[in-house]
Design an enzyme around this catalytic site. Structure first.
Site, PDB file in Angstrom:
ATOM      1  N   SER A 124       0.472  -0.840  -0.117  1.00 28.87           N
ATOM      2  CA  SER A 124       0.209  -0.066   0.222  1.00 28.87           C
ATOM      3  C   SER A 124       0.671   1.473  -0.110  1.00 28.87           C
ATOM      4  O   SER A 124       2.443   1.351   0.552  1.00 28.87           O
ATOM      5  CB  SER A 124      -0.881   0.214   1.181  1.00 28.87           C
ATOM      6  OG  SER A 124      -1.566   1.213   1.375  1.00 28.87           O
ATOM      7  N   TYR A 149      -1.866  -1.152  11.019  1.00 30.62           N
ATOM      8  CA  TYR A 149      -2.677  -1.345   9.262  1.00 30.62           C
ATOM      9  C   TYR A 149      -1.139  -1.143   8.970  1.00 30.62           C
ATOM     10  O   TYR A 149      -0.384  -1.891   8.323  1.00 30.62           O
ATOM     11  CB  TYR A 149      -4.052  -0.575   8.952  1.00 30.62           C
ATOM     12  CG  TYR A 149      -4.031  -1.875   7.477  1.00 30.62           C
ATOM     13  CD1 TYR A 149      -3.821  -2.326   6.980  1.00 30.62           C
ATOM     14  CD2 TYR A 149      -3.194  -0.111   6.642  1.00 30.62           C
ATOM     15  CE1 TYR A 149      -4.662  -3.335   5.490  1.00 30.62           C
ATOM     16  CE2 TYR A 149      -3.337  -0.588   5.768  1.00 30.62           C
ATOM     17  CZ  TYR A 149      -4.132  -1.879   4.695  1.00 30.62           C
ATOM     18  OH  TYR A 149      -3.669  -2.197   3.632  1.00 30.62           O
ATOM     19  N   LYS A 153       2.076  -3.467   6.841  1.00 29.51           N
ATOM     20  CA  LYS A 153       2.433  -3.801   5.267  1.00 29.51           C
ATOM     21  C   LYS A 153       4.120  -3.659   5.567  1.00 29.51           C
ATOM     22  O   LYS A 153       4.637  -4.506   4.688  1.00 29.51           O
ATOM     23  CB  LYS A 153       1.860  -2.543   4.707  1.00 29.51           C
ATOM     24  CG  LYS A 153      -0.053  -2.727   5.155  1.00 29.51           C
ATOM     25  CD  LYS A 153       0.156  -4.733   3.533  1.00 29.51           C
ATOM     26  CE  LYS A 153      -1.249  -4.124   3.210  1.00 29.51           C
ATOM     27  NZ  LYS A 153      -1.877  -5.437   2.663  1.00 29.51           N
TER      28      LYS A 153
HETATM   29  P1  NAD Z   1     -10.524  -7.153   1.196  1.00 32.00           P
HETATM   30  O1  NAD Z   1     -11.097  -7.837   2.381  1.00 32.00           O
HETATM   31  O2  NAD Z   1     -11.948  -7.496   0.203  1.00 32.00           O
HETATM   32  O3  NAD Z   1     -10.379  -8.937   0.446  1.00 32.00           O
HETATM   33  C1  NAD Z   1      -9.506  -8.951   1.561  1.00 32.00           C
HETATM   34  C2  NAD Z   1     -10.299 -11.084   1.461  1.00 32.00           C
HETATM   35  O4  NAD Z   1      -8.790 -11.645   2.473  1.00 32.00           O
HETATM   36  C3  NAD Z   1     -11.184 -11.134   1.980  1.00 32.00           C
HETATM   37  O5  NAD Z   1     -11.773 -11.722   1.209  1.00 32.00           O
HETATM   38  C4  NAD Z   1     -10.959 -12.001   3.613  1.00 32.00           C
HETATM   39  O6  NAD Z   1     -12.446 -12.684   3.157  1.00 32.00           O
HETATM   40  C5  NAD Z   1      -9.874 -12.854   3.530  1.00 32.00           C
HETATM   41  N1  NAD Z   1      -8.944 -12.690   4.489  1.00 32.00           N
HETATM   42  C6  NAD Z   1      -8.623 -11.880   5.252  1.00 32.00           C
HETATM   43  N2  NAD Z   1      -7.639 -12.322   6.969  1.00 32.00           N
HETATM   44  C7  NAD Z   1      -7.313 -14.132   6.266  1.00 32.00           C
HETATM   45  C8  NAD Z   1      -7.450 -15.252   6.475  1.00 32.00           C
HETATM   46  N3  NAD Z   1      -6.425 -14.827   7.962  1.00 32.00           N
HETATM   47  N4  NAD Z   1      -7.201 -15.992   5.287  1.00 32.00           N
HETATM   48  C9  NAD Z   1      -7.407 -16.370   4.636  1.00 32.00           C
HETATM   49  N5  NAD Z   1      -8.546 -15.200   3.810  1.00 32.00           N
HETATM   50  C10 NAD Z   1      -8.235 -14.376   4.653  1.00 32.00           C
HETATM   51  O7  NAD Z   1      -9.608  -6.647   0.617  1.00 32.00           O
HETATM   52  P2  NAD Z   1      -9.013  -5.668  -0.453  1.00 32.00           P
HETATM   53  O8  NAD Z   1      -9.871  -4.145  -0.326  1.00 32.00           O
HETATM   54  O9  NAD Z   1     -10.004  -6.756  -1.472  1.00 32.00           O
HETATM   55  O10 NAD Z   1      -7.661  -5.530   0.165  1.00 32.00           O
HETATM   56  C11 NAD Z   1      -6.719  -6.592  -0.576  1.00 32.00           C
HETATM   57  C12 NAD Z   1      -5.354  -6.779   0.162  1.00 32.00           C
HETATM   58  O11 NAD Z   1      -4.922  -5.137  -0.651  1.00 32.00           O
HETATM   59  C13 NAD Z   1      -5.588  -6.531   1.316  1.00 32.00           C
HETATM   60  O12 NAD Z   1      -4.478  -7.028   1.528  1.00 32.00           O
HETATM   61  C14 NAD Z   1      -5.533  -4.699   2.026  1.00 32.00           C
HETATM   62  O13 NAD Z   1      -3.941  -4.511   2.653  1.00 32.00           O
HETATM   63  C15 NAD Z   1      -4.441  -4.401   0.601  1.00 32.00           C
HETATM   64  N6  NAD Z   1      -4.856  -3.162  -0.066  1.00 32.00           N
HETATM   65  C16 NAD Z   1      -6.280  -2.181  -0.463  1.00 32.00           C
HETATM   66  C17 NAD Z   1      -6.760  -1.290  -0.543  1.00 32.00           C
HETATM   67  C18 NAD Z   1      -7.466  -0.769  -0.593  1.00 32.00           C
HETATM   68  O14 NAD Z   1      -7.804   0.787  -0.561  1.00 32.00           O
HETATM   69  N7  NAD Z   1      -9.016  -2.124  -0.443  1.00 32.00           N
HETATM   70  C19 NAD Z   1      -5.310  -0.271  -0.531  1.00 32.00           C
HETATM   71  C20 NAD Z   1      -3.542  -1.034  -0.330  1.00 32.00           C
HETATM   72  C21 NAD Z   1      -3.678  -2.665   0.298  1.00 32.00           C
HETATM   73  C1  WQD Z   2      -9.911   9.591   0.478  1.00 31.36           C
HETATM   74  C2  WQD Z   2     -10.254  10.708   0.682  1.00 31.36           C
HETATM   75  C3  WQD Z   2     -10.169  11.151   3.308  1.00 31.36           C
HETATM   76  C4  WQD Z   2     -14.146   9.521   4.252  1.00 31.36           C
HETATM   77  C5  WQD Z   2      -7.481   4.395   3.405  1.00 31.36           C
HETATM   78  C6  WQD Z   2      -5.663   4.172   3.775  1.00 31.36           C
HETATM   79  C7  WQD Z   2      -4.707   3.098   2.512  1.00 31.36           C
HETATM   80  C8  WQD Z   2      -5.968   2.647   2.309  1.00 31.36           C
HETATM   81  C9  WQD Z   2      -6.644   3.535   1.272  1.00 31.36           C
HETATM   82  C10 WQD Z   2      -4.778   0.396   2.515  1.00 31.36           C
HETATM   83  C11 WQD Z   2      -9.516  11.225   2.149  1.00 31.36           C
HETATM   84  C12 WQD Z   2     -11.988  11.705   2.565  1.00 31.36           C
HETATM   85  C13 WQD Z   2     -13.022   9.867   3.563  1.00 31.36           C
HETATM   86  C14 WQD Z   2     -14.934  10.007   4.347  1.00 31.36           C
HETATM   87  C15 WQD Z   2     -14.254  12.137   3.716  1.00 31.36           C
HETATM   88  N1  WQD Z   2      -5.938   1.459   1.738  1.00 31.36           N
HETATM   89  N2  WQD Z   2     -12.831  10.849   2.663  1.00 31.36           N
HETATM   90  N3  WQD Z   2     -14.328  11.624   4.303  1.00 31.36           N
HETATM   91  O1  WQD Z   2      -6.930   7.747   3.629  1.00 31.36           O
HETATM   92  O2  WQD Z   2      -6.395   7.765   1.280  1.00 31.36           O
HETATM   93  O3  WQD Z   2      -6.351   6.140   2.219  1.00 31.36           O
HETATM   94  O4  WQD Z   2      -7.533   3.293   2.226  1.00 31.36           O
HETATM   95  O5  WQD Z   2      -4.266   0.440   2.008  1.00 31.36           O
HETATM   96  O6  WQD Z   2      -3.919   3.423   3.968  1.00 31.36           O
HETATM   97  O7  WQD Z   2      -5.410   4.641   5.107  1.00 31.36           O
HETATM   98  O8  WQD Z   2      -8.348   6.052   1.961  1.00 31.36           O
HETATM   99  O9  WQD Z   2     -11.146   6.202   0.348  1.00 31.36           O
HETATM  100  O10 WQD Z   2     -10.161   6.960   3.539  1.00 31.36           O
HETATM  101  O11 WQD Z   2     -10.379   8.570   1.944  1.00 31.36           O
HETATM  102  O12 WQD Z   2     -13.161  13.464   2.938  1.00 31.36           O
HETATM  103  O13 WQD Z   2     -16.443   9.437   4.300  1.00 31.36           O
HETATM  104  O14 WQD Z   2     -11.615  11.134   1.380  1.00 31.36           O
HETATM  105  O15 WQD Z   2     -10.016  12.617   4.353  1.00 31.36           O
HETATM  106  O16 WQD Z   2      -8.324  12.742   1.939  1.00 31.36           O
HETATM  107  P1  WQD Z   2      -7.122   7.278   2.591  1.00 31.36           P
HETATM  108  P2  WQD Z   2      -9.773   6.960   2.102  1.00 31.36           P
END
Ligand code: NAD
Ligand code: WQD
Length: 334
Positions: A124, A149, A153
């Protein structure tokens, strides 16, 4: 190739699975269904005409992981599984360290035991911490994570780098996602978090749909053009494509590397709200409220390494992202 996706029924995993199935790869989804549903497999079959294997299991169960890797003769793993809610991680740090870090250690042990050497990890942009300058490049040092969290990562990236140093055959790509949004163009899979969404897009989508009354905009006094937070939103289909393109790279390059996946430009909260209004034809009420603790003003990445090494660049813009997110949202029960 035969590929196992931990967390494969989740938001990003399921979209990646769709593209991998279409590209004729054999796909095994390994998920404990803690944040997703088994029904995704039916949806993937409807979308692609091919049905992935679903193994319901936990990544912390090393024996079950070994079985899945062995039984399906897996050649590469894409590791999506993890808990991802920033606020919840502050409340429940042990759960996050156990699930994300211990889970990754068990996965690495299972891969070592079964001789699987290629791993793509869902990292991330949060690993950069508070940006000193923009855009963020992979050469910049990682920063101070502001929550458990983010620390998971950061630690996992470092653990993977150590393992790649110790085993010259190991091949690891850490994909640093910026802000993934949108949905599959079919509207059959997308992001529908349990409870009140933490992230902006699912929140805005629910307001447009009438499931929530108004968006709370967290601060309009940031040093950004309109004062609201700026992020590098990326269409989940582009992100999924990035994984498909990373596969030939990861299977042929020993060592460890981090690669940004973003569009390389930012949109403000107000720009996102306007784009979603346009895509949905709905008025989206909002109010400005105080800043959310831990938020940064602006964040966007330089995606040129992904283009150079993987031949990947994002194709979709914010209007495409909102259009597809709205199609998915409007097909949900109100
Ligand atoms: P998500 O929650 O939709 O998918 C994660 C999946 O992992 C889920 O289906 C959950 O059931 C499964 N899971 C969780 N713990 C588990 C375990 N111990 N064993 C087996 N399965 C397990 O989330 P996503 O948005 O698809 O994210 C996928 C990956 O990408 C995550 O590692 C997340 O941290 C990373 N990521 C997401 C974002 C975002 O904003 N969505 C941003 C950056 C990184
Ligand atoms: C985006 C923008 C908020 C909600 C998070 C995690 C990051 C990654 C992605 C996993 C910001 C604003 C949000 C609301 C708002 N996840 N906001 N009202 O914070 O950039 O990232 O998700 O790895 O690690 O920190 O994403 O979608 O929460 O926010 O005004 O109800 O929207 O302040 O500027 P963020 P977000």
């Amino acid at each position: 190739m035969r590929i196992l996706l931990t967390g494969g029924t989740g938001f990003i995993g399921s979209h990646t699975a769709a593209l991998l199935l279409e590209a004729e790869h054999d796909v095994v989804l390994y998920d404990n269904l803690s944040n997703s549903r088994a029904e995704v497999v039916d949806r993937l079959e409807r979308i692609t005409g091919r049905r992935p294997v679903l193994v319901v299991g936990d990544i912390r169960d090393e024996e079950a992981m070994r079985c899945a890797l062995n039984e399906h003769r897996i050649e590469a793993v894409i590791h999506f599984a993890g808990l991802k809610a920033v606020g919840e991680s502050v409340e429940k740090p042990l759960e996050y360290y156990d699930n994300n870090i211990v889970g990754t250690l068990r996965l690495l042990e299972a891969m070592r035991a079964e001789g699987v050497k290629s791993l793509i990890f869902s990292s991330s942009s949060t690993v950069y911490g508070t940006p000193k300058s923009l855009p963020l490049t992979e050469e910049m040092p990682t920063g101070e994570a502001t929550n458990p969290y983010g620390r998971t990562k950061l630690h996992i990236e470092q653990i993977l780098a150590d393992c790649a140093k110790a085993d010259p055959e190991l091949r690891v790509v850490c994909l640093r996602y910026f802000n993934p949004i949108g949905a599959h163009p079919s509207g059959l899979i997308g992001e529908d978090p349990n409870g009140i969404p933490n992230n902006l897009l699912p929140y805005v989508a629910r307001v447009a749909h009438g499931r929530l009354p108004k968006v709370r905009v967290f601060g309009n006094d940031y040093p950004t053009p309109d004062g609201t937070g700026v992020r590098d939103y990326i269409h989940v289909m582009d992100l999924a494509e990035g994984h498909v393109k990373a596969l030939p790279y990861v299977t042929s390059h020993p060592g460890w590397i981090a690669i940004n996946l973003g569009c390389g430009r930012g949109y403000s909260v107000l720009e996102v709200i306007r784009a979603f209004e346009k895509a949905s034809g709905q008025t989206i009420p909002f109010e400005i409220v105080p800043r959310r603790e831990g938020d940064i003003a602006a964040n966007w990445g330089d995606p040129s390494r992904a283009e150079k090494l993987l031949g990947w660049r994002a194709r979709y813009d914010i209007d495409d992202m909102c259009r597809d997110a709205w199609r998915f949202e409007s097909m949900l029960e109100g």
